[in-house]
Structure formats: C-alpha cells, structure tokens
Design a protein around this motif. Sequence first.
Motif, short mmCIF file in Angstrom:
data_model
loop_
_atom_site.label_atom_id
_atom_site.label_comp_id
_atom_site.label_asym_id
_atom_site.label_seq_id
_atom_site.Cartn_x
_atom_site.Cartn_y
_atom_site.Cartn_z
N VAL A 173 0.86 -1.18 0.00
CA VAL A 173 0.00 0.00 0.00
C VAL A 173 0.90 1.23 0.00
O VAL A 173 2.04 1.18 0.46
CB VAL A 173 -0.95 -0.03 1.23
CG1 VAL A 173 -0.19 -0.04 2.53
CG2 VAL A 173 -1.97 1.09 1.18
N ASP A 174 0.37 2.32 -0.55
CA ASP A 174 1.11 3.59 -0.47
C ASP A 174 0.15 4.67 -0.02
O ASP A 174 -1.06 4.55 -0.17
CB ASP A 174 1.73 3.95 -1.83
CG ASP A 174 0.69 4.24 -2.89
OD1 ASP A 174 0.21 5.39 -2.95
OD2 ASP A 174 0.32 3.31 -3.63
N THR A 175 0.71 5.72 0.56
CA THR A 175 -0.11 6.85 0.99
C THR A 175 0.72 8.11 0.95
O THR A 175 1.95 8.07 0.87
CB THR A 175 -0.72 6.61 2.39
OG1 THR A 175 -1.73 7.59 2.63
CG2 THR A 175 0.34 6.68 3.49
N ASN A 176 0.03 9.22 1.00
CA ASN A 176 0.70 10.51 1.02
C ASN A 176 1.44 10.71 2.35
O ASN A 176 0.98 10.25 3.39
CB ASN A 176 -0.34 11.63 0.85
CG ASN A 176 -0.03 12.56 -0.29
OD1 ASN A 176 0.33 12.11 -1.37
ND2 ASN A 176 -0.16 13.85 -0.05
N PHE A 177 2.54 11.43 2.31
CA PHE A 177 3.31 11.72 3.52
C PHE A 177 2.48 12.47 4.55
O PHE A 177 2.79 12.45 5.74
CB PHE A 177 4.57 12.53 3.15
CG PHE A 177 4.25 13.92 2.66
CD1 PHE A 177 4.20 15.00 3.54
CD2 PHE A 177 3.95 14.15 1.32
CE1 PHE A 177 3.88 16.27 3.09
CE2 PHE A 177 3.63 15.41 0.87
CZ PHE A 177 3.58 16.48 1.75
N ASP A 178 1.41 13.16 4.10
CA ASP A 178 0.62 13.98 5.02
C ASP A 178 -0.74 13.36 5.37
O ASP A 178 -1.60 14.03 5.92
CB ASP A 178 0.43 15.40 4.45
CG ASP A 178 -0.29 15.41 3.11
OD1 ASP A 178 -0.74 14.35 2.63
OD2 ASP A 178 -0.39 16.51 2.53
N ASN A 179 -0.93 12.07 5.05
CA ASN A 179 -2.17 11.39 5.41
C ASN A 179 -1.97 10.72 6.77
O ASN A 179 -1.72 9.52 6.87
CB ASN A 179 -2.57 10.38 4.33
CG ASN A 179 -3.94 9.77 4.56
OD1 ASN A 179 -4.44 9.75 5.67
ND2 ASN A 179 -4.52 9.25 3.50
N ALA A 180 -2.08 11.53 7.82
CA ALA A 180 -1.77 11.07 9.18
C ALA A 180 -2.64 9.89 9.60
O ALA A 180 -2.16 8.96 10.25
CB ALA A 180 -1.93 12.22 10.17
#
Length: 169
Positions: A131-138
Amino acid sequence: MKSEIKFRKATQDDADIIWKILQQAIERRRRDGSLQWQNGYPNPETVNSDIQKQIGYVLTENDRVVAYCAVLLNDEPAYENIEGKWLSDGDFNVVHRVAVSDEVAGKGYATEIFRRIEDFSRQNGIFSVKVDTNFDNAAMLHILKKLGYTYCGEVYLSGGVRKAFEKLI
C-alpha cells in the motif's frame, strides 16, 4: 443488536454510495490539510472502472456500505521503481482508495477493512499486501503502523511521491 460486518466485491448497485463515501473522504483529507485526493481523483469514473474490473470491494455493516477500497493482484507499475526495497518479490495484493463513510469515521472501520483484505489475501494464497499513501495522510499512516506494515521506501504515483509499505501475512 450485534452488527454483521461483511467484506465483498462491489457491484454496480453500490456505485453511488461508494462515490458518496469517497467524496466524504476527499473532504476529510482536505480538512486535515492533506494534499492527497485533491486533484479530481478519485472520481465516479474511477469507481465504475474498479467495479467493471472487479477490483472494488466494500465493507458492509448490516448490509449497509460503510467503507470502500480497491484490491489489485500484482498490478501497480509504480511499485516496480521503488526508491527503497520491498520486503518480498512474490505475488502481492495492492490496496488503493481506502475510504470510510463519515457516519463511521474514527470507529475502526479502516482498520477492519485492512484485516479483511489480509484475510482475503491469505485465502487466495497471497502472503504480501502493499500500500502507499501521502506523507501527510496522518490517519492512514497511523493505521499502517498499528497493523504492522513496514515502511519500504518511496514510489511515484499520481504525479507525487508516496510512502510505500508492505506487510507479510
């Protein structure tokens, strides 16, 4: 009354509620100050494509759709060019577009959808989830840490850098 929670393939009948849930999640990302999903993706075409490709899945509570995700087998070209290293190089499921409805947000349904994806993967002989996510998706970063996903590096997706994670199950 005890809730009955199920994880199943999305159907065309689910498309409208899935899009509503995604819109709520897009707005939550915006309110949280995240840049993720703020550029017109995902959109209704994304939902219809997921359903047609049979990669869209819903989490239901008492037959009411409360969460959505896409699960793809070995299908994320961006993952081939990771800046870092995956834990494994065999078959894997990719998780995209995890979204929970406003009415159940913060109640553990995103965690539950990951648990169901892991069960579904194991049942199908797949022992890696990426999975990947944005650096700012706390919120998502917290869930991935809680569930034991390992940070593997960065991938470039949708015109931006994403943090990439893998869990061997």
